[in-house]
Design an enzyme around this catalytic site. Structure first.
Site, PDB file in Angstrom:
ATOM      1  CB  CYS A 381       3.290   2.742   2.375  1.00 35.60           C
ATOM      2  SG  CYS A 381       4.740   1.648   2.384  1.00 35.60           S
ATOM      3  CG  HIS A 506      -0.067  -0.699   2.317  1.00 36.11           C
ATOM      4  ND1 HIS A 506      -0.075   0.028   1.147  1.00 36.11           N
ATOM      5  CD2 HIS A 506       1.235  -0.949   2.605  1.00 36.11           C
ATOM      6  CE1 HIS A 506       1.175   0.209   0.738  1.00 36.11           C
ATOM      7  NE2 HIS A 506       1.989  -0.372   1.607  1.00 36.11           N
ATOM      8  CD  GLU A 508      -3.596   0.348   0.671  1.00 38.26           C
ATOM      9  OE1 GLU A 508      -2.570   0.208  -0.022  1.00 38.26           O
ATOM     10  OE2 GLU A 508      -3.599   0.982   1.755  1.00 38.26           O
TER      11      GLU A 508
END
Length: 532
Positions: A381, A506, A508
């Site tokens: 990001c 993102h 994650e």
């Protein structure tokens, strides 16, 4: 018809209710049941999206764009299911919906009260989750601690659900702290007794008590808790400290917690299969050699601000039998005179997401160091934005290149506000949720995903300015991931380097035990190969 489990906390906050709830979900799923999870937070914010990371920690984004509590990250990783906005409800969201209804005249002129209007709205969230998910079991965590004034409407709502659905359909799991006094070398159960009494005064009798401590409780202590708290001794469960949260499901399974739940709720379950959890724990056990990653962020004083990133790094490391050692670097401390010295032993550099101008110059220096020294770099990001701006400054000599988030007067706005985004309100106005990214053929990122598309989640309001695409391509930057519907750049990479990859999304949020997200897996693999 769905069954309901409510997880509450007593004595003190921060005991790990979320891990307990997640572990219960994992055990029930391993028993062949479909599970849906949700979190009720008593604070008055509508969602955590506008809260400071220092106050709240990470904002976890669901596939449908919900900005939610970080516990939802644990839920998804443990039960390996994608949750929704229905999985996160705050007092603010409940009160707002009730007041909006009153303003529209939906309440037929009645006096609006906490009971029944607020409690009914809370119950509707639980029942709506059951209806939409079609799950066998709905697990709901109630944030805060029993006795908190903010939690009382939620406690009253779940009391009513038990009354409406019956004991065979509703179960209460109470997570408490079992105190050990080192001076007198004895356990103290009085705080637990008082917590359960507080629950009883609100009309709730726990069915299971989970005792958090650093060691297993003796039988006589369990007997005492059982007697004074009116809970069978078999339902007093130890939840001792572990070196990894991913050991908790196996620890609870050894005490047959899943069987206690299945029996009371009369669930039709299979014999539990914990093979995948055992295999994952073997990976953790066999991981010895460390990899050190320089983590250059702006909220590093509260590591929970990056919880899913940290878990994703660990999961990817264990996939290669490696332990991850994080070297925390406050981005603000990096400058032209010290960044080479501070970063000189980096095996890999990661720059995560964030908002605002603070620390971005230090992040750009970290990105430059990774480029100049061919150190594996992963940007997420904001980490993609600063990497791109850094390339524009260093390789195109556009010294004032920037994002309009940081400098509205820049003559080279490499990143600018996404068209159509509300500029006046910051709550719920970002580009949120899962988007389809088209990956360029033969790009590194397409090889990592082994696909021509990536489905990942977003949380941002600034986009790359396509005006500068050709200029940046001329100095070796490749735009390897595009959101085709609006021609938005999602992934960049430097093919001339071993691993220099950054994404606007993102990754994650989709990492799972035994299934690391491709970008994290590729990052760790590149570090290992670079250090042979």
């Amino acid at each position: 018809m769905a069954k309901f489990i409510f997880v509450t906390g007593g004595v003190v906050s921060g005991l790990g209710k979320g891990i307990t709830a997640s572990s219960i979900g994992a055990l029930l799923k391993a028993s062949g049941l479909k599970v849906f999870m949700q979190k009720f937070d008593p604070y008055l914010n509508v969602d955590p999206g506008t809260m400071s990371p220092y106050q709240h920690g990470e904002v976890f984004v669901t596939k449908d764009g919900g900005e939610t509590d970080l516990d939802l990250g644990h839920y998804e990783r443990f039960i390996d299911e994608e949750l929704t906005k229905l999985s996160s409800t705050t007092s603010g969201k409940i009160y707002l919906s009730v007041i909006k209804g009153e303003r529209k005249g939906d309440t037929s002129g009645k006096t609006i009260q906490v009971v029944p209007h607020i409690t009914d709205a809370i119950k509707n969230k639980v029942y709506q989750a059951a209806k939409q998910s079609q799950a066998d079991v709905i697990i709901s965590e109630i944030g805060g601690t029993v006795g908190d004034i903010e939690s009382q409407p939620f406690i009253e709502a779940i009391r009513q659900i038990r009354l409406e659905q019956g004991k065979e359909n509703v179960m209460f799991v109470h997570v408490v702290l079992l105190l050990w006094l080192a001076a007198s070398k004895e356990y103290k159960t009085k705080p637990i007794q008082n917590s359960v009494k507080a629950m009883a005064s609100l009309g709730i009798q726990p069915d299971v008590i989970v005792c958090r401590s650093d060691s297993s409780s003796p039988k006589d202590i369990k007997e005492k808790i059982s007697l004074f708290c009116n809970v069978p001794i078999t339902n007093i469960i130890d939840a001792i400290d572990q070196d990894s949260i991913y050991r908790v499901p196996l620890a609870l399974a050894k005490q047959n917690l899943q069987d206690i739940i299945i029996e009371q709720l009369q669930l039709k379950a299979n014999a539990i299969d914990l093979t995948s959890w055992k295999q994952f724990n073997k990976k953790i056990d066999s991981s010895s050699q460390e990899i050190e990653i320089s983590f250059v962020g702006k909220y590093i004083e509260l590591q929970d601000a990056y919880l899913s990133v940290l878990e994703s790094l660990k999961i990817a490391g264990w996939e290669f039998n490696k332990k991850i050692k994080i070297r925390w670097i406050q981005a603000e401390t990096l400058n032209e005179s010290n960044y080479n010295e501070i970063l000189k032993n980096s095996q890999g550099i990661l720059v995560p997401g964030g908002f605002g101008k603070r620390g971005i110059e230090g992040m750009m220096l970290a990105s430059r160091y990774a480029r100049d020294n061919d150190i594996p770099y992963l940007g997420i990001c904001l980490g993609m934005q600063i990497a791109t701006i850094s390339i524009a400054r260093d390789l195109l000599n556009w010294t004032d290149a920037d994002s309009t988030e940081f400098n509205k007067n820049t003559t080279h706005p490499i990143f600018d506000y996404i068209k159509g985004i509300d500029r006046d309100n910051i709550g719920g106005t970002l580009r949120l949720g899962t988007m389809v990214t088209k990956l360029e053929k033969d790009s590194l990122v397409s090889k990592l995903y082994n696909s021509d598309v990536a489905l990942e989640r977003h949380r941002h309001r600034y986009e790359f300015n396509n005006k500068y695409k050709k200029d940046l391509e001329s100095v070796g930057l490749r735009f390897s991931g595009i959101y085709e519907e609006k021609n938005l750049v999602e992934v960049i990479e430097m093919p001339s380097l071993k691993f220099f990859v950054a994404s606007q999304f993102h990754p994650e949020f989709t990492s799972r035990p035994n299934k690391p997200t491709p970008l994290f897996k590729g990052f760790i693999k590149a570090i290992i190969e670079n250090n042979k």
